[in-house]
Design an enzyme around this catalytic site. Structure first.
Site, short mmCIF file in Angstrom:
data_model
loop_
_atom_site.label_atom_id
_atom_site.label_comp_id
_atom_site.label_asym_id
_atom_site.label_seq_id
_atom_site.Cartn_x
_atom_site.Cartn_y
_atom_site.Cartn_z
N THR A 110 0.93 -1.28 0.20
CA THR A 110 -0.13 0.13 0.55
C THR A 110 0.75 1.34 0.01
O THR A 110 2.04 1.42 0.81
CB THR A 110 -1.12 -0.07 0.93
OG1 THR A 110 -1.32 -0.96 1.18
CG2 THR A 110 -1.11 1.45 1.16
N PRO B 45 0.45 5.76 -0.37
CA PRO B 45 -0.57 6.77 -0.19
C PRO B 45 -1.08 7.28 -0.88
O PRO B 45 -2.38 7.80 -0.63
CB PRO B 45 0.70 7.95 0.70
CG PRO B 45 1.56 7.21 0.64
CD PRO B 45 2.35 5.79 0.03
N ILE C 117 1.82 -0.12 6.89
CA ILE C 117 2.50 -1.19 6.88
C ILE C 117 2.95 -1.58 8.41
O ILE C 117 3.46 -1.21 9.12
CB ILE C 117 3.83 -0.96 5.73
CG1 ILE C 117 3.84 -0.29 4.92
CG2 ILE C 117 4.75 -2.60 6.07
CD1 ILE C 117 3.43 -1.17 3.48
N GLN D 112 -5.49 -16.19 0.19
CA GLN D 112 -5.09 -16.24 2.02
C GLN D 112 -4.80 -15.59 2.56
O GLN D 112 -5.55 -15.30 4.01
CB GLN D 112 -3.42 -17.36 2.14
CG GLN D 112 -3.15 -17.52 2.95
CD GLN D 112 -2.03 -18.82 2.97
OE1 GLN D 112 -1.91 -20.10 2.12
NE2 GLN D 112 -0.97 -18.78 3.51
N GLU D 113 -4.55 -14.59 2.16
CA GLU D 113 -4.92 -13.29 3.24
C GLU D 113 -6.11 -13.12 3.40
O GLU D 113 -5.95 -12.78 4.40
CB GLU D 113 -3.71 -11.99 2.81
CG GLU D 113 -3.97 -10.81 3.21
CD GLU D 113 -2.77 -9.47 2.97
OE1 GLU D 113 -3.42 -9.01 3.75
OE2 GLU D 113 -2.62 -9.81 1.91
N GLY E 17 -8.29 -5.80 1.37
CA GLY E 17 -9.35 -5.65 -0.01
C GLY E 17 -10.16 -4.68 0.86
O GLY E 17 -11.01 -6.18 1.20
N THR E 18 -10.88 -3.85 1.17
CA THR E 18 -11.81 -3.37 1.34
C THR E 18 -13.31 -4.23 0.88
O THR E 18 -12.76 -4.88 -0.44
CB THR E 18 -12.41 -1.47 0.84
OG1 THR E 18 -12.84 -1.41 -0.24
CG2 THR E 18 -11.24 -0.80 1.27
#
Length: 384
Positions: free
Chosen positions: A129, A131, A160, A244-245, A367-368
């Site tokens: 990620t 900014p 992070i 998996q995340e 992921g939203t």
């Protein structure tokens, strides 16, 4: 009720993991929350018990067992003990970072990094990620330009996890900015490389014990020997491991719901009002019945996805379905469990208050909810 996805070995492991959480995590949690990070002793203690690197080959210090159910057990025990903030420390390595190293490292790279990581002597992070680029990974602007046997890395990352403590950071960068997603590569940046700086520790509304930081790269020379996998293939690697995340986040969410329900049951059975236990009011019993049913349905759905992942056939769409649905349900369950506590639910010394603020990140990271629905919807439209 015993869940069918687990076997005797997982039950034995759960006993050991629960003892570790009770002895080494729970008593230190207030201290870590005040400090904004855990201490390195957590990692070495976990390493001594074999709680780091389950799938890593034994010759590199890992467990040599490719079975995600062990990851699930550790995640659940941490979360149900109220240590959700610590999940990203230990499970973050097992579920998010180790797969990149196991799948992509050369033997030389594995020998360099994995023994210390599995022993807890080193801490790892993954930096995607930025900014200006969150869920849209194709839009990252961090660049890595070839210069002889090095890449020159420039850019910034944010949000992070383990960013302050990390000794080894897997960084997503564009090695060919003109190639879009096919120009993204993964580089391993190590503590002490000139030009690699940590920014401020970010102050979040929840997950207080989890250090979350900004990272800056100003002309960092990263040896080509620190490239993970093939140049330009990074986006594909990221997408593959996000399954998996997202499943890992879902495990935490459902375990959080179980904890919230347990907290609500304990409080309403103990607290009295108008001459009787709160639990004896019909409205309370109806609410508890609804919460228990929702948690059970979520657990069954999640276990089906875990079983699919163990078989290596869980799809990106199924992982997205699980992630958005259980994390959104988590918000409802935790909020209603807090409501049953009345004013005490707003007091930090009550476990439900911590669960409330810690839960809020679930619909945002990995992921939203909106991105999950986009993945699912896009697949449905394409299939039709």
């Amino acid at each position: 009720m015993r869940r069918e996805i687990f076997e005797a070995g997982h039950d034995d492991f759960r006993t050991m993991a629960r003892a570790f959480v009770q002895d080494r995590v729970g008593p230190r949690l207030p201290e870590w929350e005040a400090a904004g990070q855990v201490d390195r002793g957590l990692f070495t203690a976990a390493g001594e018990l074999g709680l780091l690197g389950f799938e890593v080959d034994e010759k590199y210090g890992g467990g040599g067992v490719d079975d995600f159910r062990y990851n699930v057990v550790l995640n659940e025990e941490l979360t149900r003990a109220g240590a959700t903030a610590v999940v990203m420390n230990l499970c973050g390595f097992n579920d998010l970072i180790a797969p990149y190293l196991v799948q992509l490292c050369s033997d030389e790279q594995k020998s360099r990094w994995l023994p210390d990581l599995c022993a807890g002597r080193s801490v790892a992070a993954v930096a995607m990620t930025e900014p200006g680029a969150g869920s849209d990974l194709k839009s990252i602007t961090t660049t890595a330009t070839r210069d002889g046997d090095d890449y020159v890395l420039n850019g910034a990352k944010t949000f992070i996890s383990n960013g302050v403590l990390a000794d080894v950071v897997v960084v997503a960068a564009k090695t060919d900015p003109s190639a879009g997603s096919r120009g993204i590569s993964l580089l391993v940046v190590e503590r002490g490389m000139p030009g690699f700086e940590r920014g401020r520790r970010l102050h979040k509304i929840g997950l207080a014990a989890q250090d979350t930081a900004e990272l800056f790269f100003d002309g960092v020379r990263v040896p080509r020997a620190n490239l993970l996998g093939e140049e330009g293939a990074g986006f594909g690697y990221l997408m593959r491991n996000l399954v998996q995340e997202r499943l890992s986040v879902s495990v935490t969410a459902v375990a959080s719901m179980h904890r919230a329900l347990d907290e609500a049951l304990a409080y309403t059975r103990d607290r009295r009002a108008f001459g009787q236990r709160i639990a004896d009011f019909q409205a309370t019993k109806f609410t508890l019945a609804e919460l228990a049913t929702q948690v059970e349905v979520a657990q069954v759905f999640l276990d089906r996805c875990i079983a699919g992942h163990v078989r290596n056939d869980l799809t990106e769409v199924e992982a997205a379905m699980c992630k958005w649905w259980v994390t959104e349900l988590q918000q409802q369950v935790v909020t209603r469990a807090l409501q049953l506590h009345g004013g005490y639910g707003f007091m930090r010394e009550y476990g439900i208050a911590r669960e409330f603020v810690d839960a809020r990140a679930s619909t945002l990271y990995a992921g939203t909810t909106e991105i999950m629905k986009e993945i699912i919807g896009r697949s449905l439209v394409r299939e039709r």
